[in-house]
Every structure is written in structure tokens, then in C-alpha cells.
Write an enzyme that holds these catalytic residues in place. Sequence first.
Site, PDB file in Angstrom:
ATOM      1  N   GLY A   7     -42.636  48.587 -23.765  1.00 52.88           N
ATOM      2  CA  GLY A   7     -41.557  48.214 -24.719  1.00 52.88           C
ATOM      3  C   GLY A   7     -41.813  47.010 -25.246  1.00 52.88           C
ATOM      4  NE  ARG A  10     -36.575  48.202 -30.721  1.00 51.15           N
ATOM      5  CZ  ARG A  10     -35.410  48.305 -30.300  1.00 51.15           C
ATOM      6  NH1 ARG A  10     -34.715  47.176 -30.160  1.00 51.15           N
ATOM      7  NH2 ARG A  10     -35.018  49.267 -29.719  1.00 51.15           N
ATOM      8  N   GLY A  37     -49.604  49.604 -32.270  1.00 53.32           N
ATOM      9  CA  GLY A  37     -50.684  49.184 -33.210  1.00 53.32           C
ATOM     10  C   GLY A  37     -52.176  49.632 -32.461  1.00 53.32           C
ATOM     11  CB  VAL A  45     -40.694  54.305 -19.790  1.00 50.17           C
ATOM     12  CG1 VAL A  45     -41.896  53.455 -20.188  1.00 50.17           C
ATOM     13  CG2 VAL A  45     -39.383  53.951 -20.309  1.00 50.17           C
ATOM     14  CB  SER A 123     -29.579  43.247 -16.483  1.00 50.30           C
ATOM     15  OG  SER A 123     -28.018  42.593 -17.070  1.00 50.30           O
ATOM     16  CE1 TYR A 138     -28.962  47.739 -19.726  1.00 51.64           C
ATOM     17  CE2 TYR A 138     -27.383  45.962 -19.051  1.00 51.64           C
ATOM     18  CZ  TYR A 138     -28.595  46.196 -19.527  1.00 51.64           C
ATOM     19  OH  TYR A 138     -29.614  45.304 -19.566  1.00 51.64           O
ATOM     20  CB  ALA A 140     -24.656  52.647 -12.525  1.00 52.89           C
ATOM     21  CE  LYS A 142     -31.650  47.189 -17.647  1.00 49.13           C
ATOM     22  NZ  LYS A 142     -32.964  47.085 -17.268  1.00 49.13           N
TER      23      LYS A 142
HETATM   24  N1  LIG Z   1     -31.149  41.032 -24.146  1.00 43.79           N
HETATM   25  C1  LIG Z   1     -30.702  40.460 -23.198  1.00 43.79           C
HETATM   26  O1  LIG Z   1     -29.682  39.962 -23.218  1.00 43.79           O
HETATM   27  C2  LIG Z   1     -30.924  41.411 -21.678  1.00 43.79           C
HETATM   28  C3  LIG Z   1     -30.048  40.993 -20.775  1.00 43.79           C
HETATM   29  C4  LIG Z   1     -30.289  41.644 -19.323  1.00 43.79           C
HETATM   30  C5  LIG Z   1     -31.564  42.360 -19.311  1.00 43.79           C
HETATM   31  N2  LIG Z   1     -32.062  42.737 -20.256  1.00 43.79           N
HETATM   32  C6  LIG Z   1     -33.158  43.885 -20.134  1.00 43.79           C
HETATM   33  O2  LIG Z   1     -34.370  43.306 -20.900  1.00 43.79           O
HETATM   34  C7  LIG Z   1     -35.209  44.251 -21.473  1.00 43.79           C
HETATM   35  C8  LIG Z   1     -35.804  44.094 -22.784  1.00 43.79           C
HETATM   36  O3  LIG Z   1     -34.280  43.970 -23.625  1.00 43.79           O
HETATM   37  P1  LIG Z   1     -34.241  43.799 -25.108  1.00 43.79           P
HETATM   38  O4  LIG Z   1     -33.169  42.803 -25.311  1.00 43.79           O
HETATM   39  O5  LIG Z   1     -35.693  43.089 -25.548  1.00 43.79           O
HETATM   40  O6  LIG Z   1     -33.976  44.954 -25.634  1.00 43.79           O
HETATM   41  P2  LIG Z   1     -34.282  45.643 -27.106  1.00 43.79           P
HETATM   42  O7  LIG Z   1     -34.486  44.600 -28.056  1.00 43.79           O
HETATM   43  O8  LIG Z   1     -33.297  46.871 -27.364  1.00 43.79           O
HETATM   44  O9  LIG Z   1     -35.809  46.321 -26.775  1.00 43.79           O
HETATM   45  C9  LIG Z   1     -35.844  47.355 -25.781  1.00 43.79           C
HETATM   46  C10 LIG Z   1     -37.373  47.960 -25.912  1.00 43.79           C
HETATM   47  O10 LIG Z   1     -37.505  48.891 -24.906  1.00 43.79           O
HETATM   48  C11 LIG Z   1     -38.071  49.952 -25.581  1.00 43.79           C
HETATM   49  N3  LIG Z   1     -37.790  51.508 -25.108  1.00 43.79           N
HETATM   50  C12 LIG Z   1     -36.457  51.840 -25.075  1.00 43.79           C
HETATM   51  N4  LIG Z   1     -36.575  53.115 -24.548  1.00 43.79           N
HETATM   52  C13 LIG Z   1     -37.924  53.506 -24.394  1.00 43.79           C
HETATM   53  C14 LIG Z   1     -38.405  54.193 -24.006  1.00 43.79           C
HETATM   54  N5  LIG Z   1     -37.944  55.671 -23.607  1.00 43.79           N
HETATM   55  N6  LIG Z   1     -39.950  54.458 -23.723  1.00 43.79           N
HETATM   56  C15 LIG Z   1     -40.537  53.194 -23.985  1.00 43.79           C
HETATM   57  N7  LIG Z   1     -39.966  52.205 -24.545  1.00 43.79           N
HETATM   58  C16 LIG Z   1     -38.590  52.121 -24.743  1.00 43.79           C
HETATM   59  C17 LIG Z   1     -37.768  49.769 -27.154  1.00 43.79           C
HETATM   60  O11 LIG Z   1     -38.725  50.397 -27.809  1.00 43.79           O
HETATM   61  P3  LIG Z   1     -38.162  51.196 -29.364  1.00 43.79           P
HETATM   62  O12 LIG Z   1     -38.478  50.026 -30.327  1.00 43.79           O
HETATM   63  O13 LIG Z   1     -39.233  52.402 -29.627  1.00 43.79           O
HETATM   64  O14 LIG Z   1     -36.794  51.530 -29.007  1.00 43.79           O
HETATM   65  C18 LIG Z   1     -38.007  48.245 -27.248  1.00 43.79           C
HETATM   66  O15 LIG Z   1     -39.277  47.962 -27.342  1.00 43.79           O
HETATM   67  C19 LIG Z   1     -34.194  45.617 -21.037  1.00 43.79           C
HETATM   68  O16 LIG Z   1     -34.915  46.108 -20.037  1.00 43.79           O
HETATM   69  C20 LIG Z   1     -33.072  45.163 -20.962  1.00 43.79           C
HETATM   70  O17 LIG Z   1     -32.133  46.099 -20.202  1.00 43.79           O
HETATM   71  C21 LIG Z   1     -32.047  42.337 -21.873  1.00 43.79           C
END
Ligand SMILES: NC(=O)c1ccc[n+]([C@@H]2O[C@H](COP(=O)([O-])OP(=O)(O)OC[C@H]3O[C@@H](n4cnc5c(N)ncnc54)[C@H](OP(=O)(O)O)[C@@H]3O)[C@@H](O)[C@H]2O)c1
Length: 216
Positions: A7, A10, A37, A45, A123, A138, A140, A142
Site C-alpha cells: 500500500g 499514497r 508504476g 492484500v 494503531s 477497525y 478489533a 487493529k
Molecule cells: N492515518 C492515520 O492517522 C493512521 C493512524 C493509525 C494507523 N494507521 C494505519 O497506517 C496504515 C496506512 O494508513 P494511511 O493513513 O496511509 O491510509 P490511506 O491514506 O487510506 O492509505 C491506505 C493504503 O492502503 C492501501 N490498501 C487498502 N486496501 C488495500 C488492499 N486490499 N490491498 C492493497 N493495498 C490496499 C491503499 O491503496 P488504494 O490506493 O488502492 O486504496 C493505500 O495505499 C494503515 O494500516 C492504517 O490503518 C493510520
Amino acid sequence: MRVLITGANRGIGRALLDGLDARGDRVTGTARGADAGPGWLRVDVADPASVAAMGRAFGEEPLDLLVCNAGVYPDKGQRLADGYPAGLWAETFAVNVTGVFLSVQALLPALARRRGKVAILSSRMGSQALAPGGSLIYRASKAAALNLGRNLAAELAPEGIAVGIYHPGWVRTAMGGAAADLDPAVAAAGLMARFDALSLATTGCFEDHAGRAILL
Ligand SMILES: NC(=O)c1ccc[n+]([C@@H]2O[C@H](COP(=O)([O-])OP(=O)(O)OC[C@H]3O[C@@H](n4cnc5c(N)ncnc54)[C@H](OP(=O)(O)O)[C@@H]3O)[C@@H](O)[C@H]2O)c1
């Protein structure tokens, strides 16, 4: 260092890829869409065949670090009385839990070649001790990712593979939202330091981007 990040197209995954790339690590990103790319692996996944293909496509190289970053948070704002449908549980667990397990399993031979490390993006919302309610799916998922990581840490220690579980902070991404505390590059810099510090002595750790331990 040879790194693979799921992932990575982005959000935090992208910031990690850019940060590691800038310091000279050799990073392969995965994306599930057209934004994979050249040099990227196209991986969903939640699809076991796709993850198995990722393992084959990575090939015979050793892997120093696998970052299980791909995640979803589709139950934001759901109500207990009439929300949280079964399909949303299945969809979320397929990505946030099974997706992590399958990714580790697929890349285990590559990790074993280098006694590599695994970093799982869980998380603070997965903490059992900090459980205020809301976002039940979410949270559960994490919590399950955290549990999986701690059990993998025990199973993989004899093979010299360390496993860390991380809270990246509240980060300004599509998931975290515009009001979040941290720029993705800041969260990524902190996480990179955590990944560097991860060892068999600290395997099973659950900590945030700044290295603060999070209550289990
Ligand atoms: N942002 C926060 O504050 C925060 C806090 C705690 C934990 N986290 C954790 O950190 C990680 C990244 O979060 P983020 O904020 O960067 O989220 P995000 O901006 O929503 O990006 C999520 C990434 O996961 C990919 N993804 C989703 N479903 C997928 C699948 N089935 N197969 C492959 N890739 C998939 C998305 O790809 P697509 O572009 O194809 O959708 C994207 O690249 C996550 O595990 C999230 O739970 C984030």
C-alpha cells in the site's frame, strides 16, 4: 537495505517509500491499482492469489524489511444500533488482518535469507487497554493485527526475524483526515527510526512513531 512496503501508492506507505528511497534504501512498493508504476508490484492484500504472486514476483532476493502498511477504515461513524454490517467486518479483516498474515507468509523465504524484520502498521485504536468504544470493526481488526504481530514475534525469533507493531501517530492522510496532527513525512521519519531500532531484543514491541510504548 532491501525493503518492501504494501500500500505504498499514497498516505503513510508513500511517505515511507519516499523517505527510505531518499536515504538510499532499495524499496519496492505495492499498489492494487493502476498507480503501480514500473518496478512496483500490483497487489491486493485481500486476495490470497495476488499476495502469493507477490512472493513469487519478489523472487530469490533477500529482504531486510517488510512493512505491512496497507489498511482500511471503512466503519468510521457507524452506529451500534444499525451499523457495522457483517460484510464490513469481513472486508476489513481481509485487509487489516489476513492481508498482513498472507504478506508475511509470502515473503518469509525472502526474510529468512537475511534474518530480516517485519513492521506491522496497527494503531493505538487496537489497544485493549485504551478501548473507548466506536469504530468497533477497525479497532478489533487493529487489535487482531497487534495480536498476530506479537505471536509472529515469538514464532519467528528462533529464525532471527524480529517483528514490530506500530502506531504511526494521527497522520494527515485520506484515512487520518485533514485535522490530524502529523504530516506523513514526519510520521514516516519517526517510523523509519523505529524500524532501524527494531531487533530481537525488542521484538513484539508496540510503540508509536516517537518510540513511546503503547498500552497493550
Ligand atoms: N492515518 C492515520 O492517522 C493512521 C493512524 C493509525 C494507523 N494507521 C494505519 O497506517 C496504515 C496506512 O494508513 P494511511 O493513513 O496511509 O491510509 P490511506 O491514506 O487510506 O492509505 C491506505 C493504503 O492502503 C492501501 N490498501 C487498502 N486496501 C488495500 C488492499 N486490499 N490491498 C492493497 N493495498 C490496499 C491503499 O491503496 P488504494 O490506493 O488502492 O486504496 C493505500 O495505499 C494503515 O494500516 C492504517 O490503518 C493510520
